[in-house]
Write a protein that holds these residues in place. Structure first.
Motif, short mmCIF file in Angstrom:
data_model
loop_
_atom_site.label_atom_id
_atom_site.label_comp_id
_atom_site.label_asym_id
_atom_site.label_seq_id
_atom_site.Cartn_x
_atom_site.Cartn_y
_atom_site.Cartn_z
N MET A 1 29.39 32.95 42.32
CA MET A 1 30.81 33.17 42.44
C MET A 1 31.16 33.66 43.83
O MET A 1 32.18 33.25 44.38
N GLN A 2 30.32 34.50 44.40
CA GLN A 2 30.61 35.05 45.72
C GLN A 2 30.57 33.95 46.79
O GLN A 2 31.34 33.99 47.75
N ALA A 3 29.72 32.94 46.61
CA ALA A 3 29.66 31.84 47.57
C ALA A 3 30.96 31.05 47.56
O ALA A 3 31.49 30.67 48.61
N HIS A 4 31.48 30.78 46.36
CA HIS A 4 32.77 30.08 46.26
C HIS A 4 33.88 30.92 46.86
O HIS A 4 34.78 30.39 47.53
N ALA A 5 33.85 32.21 46.61
CA ALA A 5 34.90 33.09 47.14
C ALA A 5 34.90 33.05 48.67
O ALA A 5 35.95 33.01 49.30
N ARG A 6 33.73 33.03 49.26
CA ARG A 6 33.63 32.96 50.72
C ARG A 6 34.09 31.59 51.22
O ARG A 6 34.86 31.50 52.17
N ASP A 7 33.61 30.53 50.59
CA ASP A 7 33.97 29.17 51.03
C ASP A 7 35.46 28.91 50.87
O ASP A 7 36.06 28.22 51.69
N TRP A 8 36.05 29.43 49.82
CA TRP A 8 37.46 29.19 49.55
C TRP A 8 38.38 30.24 50.19
O TRP A 8 39.58 30.22 49.99
N ARG A 9 37.80 31.18 50.91
CA ARG A 9 38.54 32.23 51.62
C ARG A 9 39.43 33.05 50.68
O ARG A 9 40.59 33.32 50.97
#
Length: 174
Positions: A1-9
């Motif tokens: 989830m944290q990777a998506h949060a970073r990628d999606w800003r």
């Protein structure tokens, strides 16, 4: 989830809420699966094997979380959830027997990025393309026998339609 949060800003509040909500939805799906009968070799083994799918949809101003499972009952309320204040809307749907999707919408901050679409007040006009003339003229097909067969077929359709009309009138009159 944290990777998506970073990628999606995503902002930190939205990322934390999404992570917590996904955890709650998945835990609820597992908890409501039940346990196997007493004859099972493993204690606490799920009674129904099924797939739990998590789907994240990033929209212009929100993040939509969907958790799919194989239950047919309504989920428990999110009123006691610590994330309730950050959830804009939530619900569930039963798209077909044996399937349930629990979803929620979390409003996200833009972090200074303007992601709105701006249209010009006047839309541009298309220009008609000029195509070159063909080098070789196409000769139309003039097969007399083919044309005669098509004409005979059309005439037979007309005759069969007339017969049906006449028999319908006779049935109504009689």
């Amino acid at each position: 989830m944290q990777a998506h949060a970073r990628d999606w800003r995503l902002d930190q509040r939205c990322a934390n809420t999404a992570s917590g909500v996904v955890g709650e939805f998945v835990a609820h799906s597992i908890a409501t699966a039940g346990t196997a009968d007493s004859g099972s070799s493993h204690v606490g083994e799920p009674a129904r094997s099924g797939l739990i799918a998590v789907r994240l949809l990033l929209m212009a101003r929100s993040l939509v979380i969907q958790v799919w499972d194989n239950h047919e009952s309504a989920p428990t309320s999110l009123s006691e959830s610590p994330f309730q204040a950050d959830i804009e809307d939530w619900g569930y749907d039963l798209p077909r027997p044996g399937r349930r999707v629990v979803w929620c919408v979390i409003t996200r901050q833009n972090r200074g990025i303007d992601d709105t679409v701006r249209l010009s007040p006047v839309l541009p006009r298309r220009e008609r393309k000029r195509y070159p003339e063909p080098r070789v003229l196409i000769n139309p097909l003039r097969d007399i026998r083919l044309l005669q067969r098509v004409l005979d077929g059309l005439r037979s359709l007309d005759r069969s339609a007339e017969k049906e009309t006449n028999t319908d009138h006779l049935r109504r009159a009689g």
